[in-house]
Design a protein around this motif. Sequence first.
Motif, PDB file in Angstrom:
ATOM      1  N   ASP A 171     -19.128  61.586  43.462  1.00  0.00           N
ATOM      2  CA  ASP A 171     -19.311  62.459  42.300  1.00  0.00           C
ATOM      3  C   ASP A 171     -20.504  62.048  41.442  1.00  0.00           C
ATOM      4  O   ASP A 171     -21.054  62.862  40.702  1.00  0.00           O
ATOM      5  N   THR A 172     -20.897  60.778  41.530  1.00  0.00           N
ATOM      6  CA  THR A 172     -21.999  60.294  40.709  1.00  0.00           C
ATOM      7  C   THR A 172     -23.043  59.625  41.585  1.00  0.00           C
ATOM      8  O   THR A 172     -22.758  59.199  42.706  1.00  0.00           O
ATOM      9  N   ASN A 173     -24.252  59.547  41.063  1.00  0.00           N
ATOM     10  CA  ASN A 173     -25.329  58.866  41.782  1.00  0.00           C
ATOM     11  C   ASN A 173     -25.872  57.724  40.949  1.00  0.00           C
ATOM     12  O   ASN A 173     -25.654  57.648  39.738  1.00  0.00           O
ATOM     13  N   GLN A 174     -26.585  56.815  41.609  1.00  0.00           N
ATOM     14  CA  GLN A 174     -27.208  55.682  40.927  1.00  0.00           C
ATOM     15  C   GLN A 174     -28.717  55.771  41.083  1.00  0.00           C
ATOM     16  O   GLN A 174     -29.225  56.065  42.178  1.00  0.00           O
ATOM     17  N   THR A 175     -29.454  55.533  40.015  1.00  0.00           N
ATOM     18  CA  THR A 175     -30.909  55.495  40.069  1.00  0.00           C
ATOM     19  C   THR A 175     -31.344  54.091  40.465  1.00  0.00           C
ATOM     20  O   THR A 175     -30.984  53.116  39.811  1.00  0.00           O
ATOM     21  N   LEU A 176     -32.133  53.996  41.545  1.00  0.00           N
ATOM     22  CA  LEU A 176     -32.491  52.692  42.114  1.00  0.00           C
ATOM     23  C   LEU A 176     -33.945  52.301  41.855  1.00  0.00           C
ATOM     24  O   LEU A 176     -34.247  51.117  41.717  1.00  0.00           O
ATOM     25  N   ILE A 177     -34.852  53.284  41.846  1.00  0.00           N
ATOM     26  CA  ILE A 177     -36.278  53.019  41.615  1.00  0.00           C
ATOM     27  C   ILE A 177     -36.802  54.112  40.692  1.00  0.00           C
ATOM     28  O   ILE A 177     -36.461  55.285  40.842  1.00  0.00           O
ATOM     29  N   ALA A 202     -56.245  54.964  41.510  1.00  0.00           N
ATOM     30  CA  ALA A 202     -55.705  54.238  42.659  1.00  0.00           C
ATOM     31  C   ALA A 202     -56.495  52.960  42.938  1.00  0.00           C
ATOM     32  O   ALA A 202     -56.029  52.083  43.677  1.00  0.00           O
ATOM     33  N   GLU A 203     -57.694  52.841  42.352  1.00  0.00           N
ATOM     34  CA  GLU A 203     -58.480  51.619  42.497  1.00  0.00           C
ATOM     35  C   GLU A 203     -57.788  50.438  41.826  1.00  0.00           C
ATOM     36  O   GLU A 203     -57.986  49.279  42.218  1.00  0.00           O
ATOM     37  N   ASP A 204     -56.974  50.720  40.818  1.00  0.00           N
ATOM     38  CA  ASP A 204     -56.250  49.686  40.082  1.00  0.00           C
ATOM     39  C   ASP A 204     -54.880  49.489  40.714  1.00  0.00           C
ATOM     40  O   ASP A 204     -54.033  50.386  40.673  1.00  0.00           O
ATOM     41  N   ILE A 205     -54.646  48.334  41.291  1.00  0.00           N
ATOM     42  CA  ILE A 205     -53.388  48.067  41.989  1.00  0.00           C
ATOM     43  C   ILE A 205     -52.187  48.165  41.056  1.00  0.00           C
ATOM     44  O   ILE A 205     -51.060  48.449  41.499  1.00  0.00           O
ATOM     45  N   ALA A 262     -41.817  48.011  49.701  1.00  0.00           N
ATOM     46  CA  ALA A 262     -40.469  47.800  50.221  1.00  0.00           C
ATOM     47  C   ALA A 262     -39.618  47.147  49.145  1.00  0.00           C
ATOM     48  O   ALA A 262     -40.075  46.234  48.438  1.00  0.00           O
ATOM     49  N   PHE A 263     -38.358  47.602  49.044  1.00  0.00           N
ATOM     50  CA  PHE A 263     -37.449  47.118  48.004  1.00  0.00           C
ATOM     51  C   PHE A 263     -36.146  46.630  48.639  1.00  0.00           C
ATOM     52  O   PHE A 263     -35.588  47.285  49.526  1.00  0.00           O
ATOM     53  N   ASP A 264     -35.672  45.485  48.162  1.00  0.00           N
ATOM     54  CA  ASP A 264     -34.455  44.872  48.675  1.00  0.00           C
ATOM     55  C   ASP A 264     -33.243  45.431  47.944  1.00  0.00           C
ATOM     56  O   ASP A 264     -33.058  45.193  46.753  1.00  0.00           O
ATOM     57  N   PHE A 301     -41.402  50.869  40.198  1.00  0.00           N
ATOM     58  CA  PHE A 301     -42.275  50.912  41.372  1.00  0.00           C
ATOM     59  C   PHE A 301     -43.601  50.215  41.109  1.00  0.00           C
ATOM     60  O   PHE A 301     -44.111  49.496  41.979  1.00  0.00           O
ATOM     61  N   LYS A 302     -44.173  50.394  39.956  1.00  0.00           N
ATOM     62  CA  LYS A 302     -45.506  49.849  39.677  1.00  0.00           C
ATOM     63  C   LYS A 302     -45.530  48.328  39.686  1.00  0.00           C
ATOM     64  O   LYS A 302     -46.481  47.715  40.187  1.00  0.00           O
ATOM     65  N   SER A 303     -44.496  47.711  39.147  1.00  0.00           N
ATOM     66  CA  SER A 303     -44.550  46.258  38.932  1.00  0.00           C
ATOM     67  C   SER A 303     -43.662  45.454  39.875  1.00  0.00           C
ATOM     68  O   SER A 303     -43.758  44.221  39.900  1.00  0.00           O
ATOM     69  N   GLU A 304     -42.803  46.107  40.645  1.00  0.00           N
ATOM     70  CA  GLU A 304     -41.874  45.385  41.509  1.00  0.00           C
ATOM     71  C   GLU A 304     -41.978  45.882  42.942  1.00  0.00           C
ATOM     72  O   GLU A 304     -42.691  46.833  43.249  1.00  0.00           O
ATOM     73  N   GLY A 305     -41.261  45.199  43.828  1.00  0.00           N
ATOM     74  CA  GLY A 305     -41.281  45.568  45.235  1.00  0.00           C
ATOM     75  C   GLY A 305     -42.321  44.783  46.016  1.00  0.00           C
ATOM     76  O   GLY A 305     -43.245  44.184  45.467  1.00  0.00           O
ATOM     77  N   ARG A 306     -42.172  44.798  47.323  1.00  0.00           N
ATOM     78  CA  ARG A 306     -43.073  44.101  48.249  1.00  0.00           C
ATOM     79  C   ARG A 306     -44.165  45.070  48.694  1.00  0.00           C
ATOM     80  O   ARG A 306     -43.901  46.100  49.306  1.00  0.00           O
ATOM     81  N   LEU A 307     -45.409  44.761  48.390  1.00  0.00           N
ATOM     82  CA  LEU A 307     -46.529  45.648  48.688  1.00  0.00           C
ATOM     83  C   LEU A 307     -46.855  45.602  50.183  1.00  0.00           C
ATOM     84  O   LEU A 307     -47.223  44.569  50.725  1.00  0.00           O
TER      85      LEU A 307
END
Length: 468
Positions: free
Chosen positions: A135-141, A178-181, A190-192, A205-211
């Motif tokens: 019935d409900t969802n979770q926001t992950l990213i 897009a020149e600025d990482i 990729a996210f664990d 997304f901008k500051s976390e995750g495996r590039l």
Amino acid sequence: MKLRNNFQIYFAAGTALLQAAQAATCNLKPSYSAPVVSNGWQAQLVANGLRSPRGILFDSKGNLLVVQQGLGIVQLEFDDGGSTCLDVSKKTYLINSTLLNHGIAFSADGKTLYASSSDSVYSWSYDASAGTVGDTNQTLITGMSNDDHTTRTLLMSAKEPGTLVVSRGSNSNIDLEAEDINTGHSQIKAFDFSNLTSTSQPYDFKSEGRLLGWGLRNSVGVAEEPLTGGVYSVENSADEIDRDGVDIHQNNPGEEMNYHGFLNASTENQGGNYGYPYCFALWNTSIPDLGTMKVGSQFALTQNATINDTFCADERVPPRLTFFAHMAPLDIKFLPNGTEAFITFHGSWDRTEPVGYKLSTVAFASGSPVAASDSQTAAVDIMANADNSVCPDQCFRPVGLALDSKDRIFMSSDATGEIYVLAKTGASATTTSGGASPTSTKKSTGVRLEVLIWTWGLLALAVAVVFL
């Protein structure tokens, strides 16, 4: 008694198969000219009346989930008459949402469903047997909002369970941000999710995750090679470009297949910059001042002391393969044995003569493309429109791909609201023309199946008369 019991069992099984074959009528036809199918393949339209179907994915019970852009997710159950003879037997609306637009994935156990909007990735609990979501969802990213290129492709790793790969495109045709990482534009990460709980805060997304890579204009298709685990993407490159003031947009730049290392092993090229927004892959070499560059070489649109062809060649990661300009690859899926990668080419708009609008295959071996990186023939067509000049209005436009347990290929067409299925016939699939029309092939398949089942039934009855 044993013979009688065996006969009853066999007869019941044969009757069930016959009923299944009769239930699947396989009679859907497109409203446009029937697609052309390569020798060695057959195809059939199996669903229509959908609204902009994009990402598609099978659940653990063999039902097909379809993301309808701007509408939500629907589940399709099929009557399966064998080969490409299938009809939709039941349609269930799982999620009603105007936000969802493309991405879809499952957890390894099939009990969690993931989907994406232009800004976020969400999850729901999922029951394949009941065909229901929680019935409900979770926001992950979060943190992925764009004005342009709003799809967010999702891939759950099979080699590194719990790791979700997310692709985010650029904010415009030539997006200088897009020149600025740190902007997160034009990146694959990729996210664990293995340790997430219901109270976990969403990743940014901008500051976390495996590039996995940046400088990727719009890599809509992302896949994990099944034998080695290498991650590949297919990129939509820029439109309306010129080089030092000369218009070269008709045949350049090429669309790209890029490699991003492994999630569970080597990180070769992982996190590298693939060129955008300054460097692009060459397709047509008939432009001035190229020097020794060849197909797939990275070139710059302008030459100055900072950004030039030498910089692009030395400082940016080149594609593993390059495809004809403006064909717009939107998905890539591998056979389980790793010998082929299937790619949908959505089709061009930035070209006088339309190209794309087809499904193609690329040969793989030992985790890599068989063709050389400068090949112009690596992609072999499987299914194409009979006349691209009527595209995009009167033709199919392929988007998402999904393989079922029988290695049949299911493909969505967003412009026509359709799902096709393709299967190999056993002949050599090496040409791009000929082949039977989808409808005629399907009818003959159903007829052959009925003949075989009735033949088996008569033989079983003869055996029963003799021995019982």
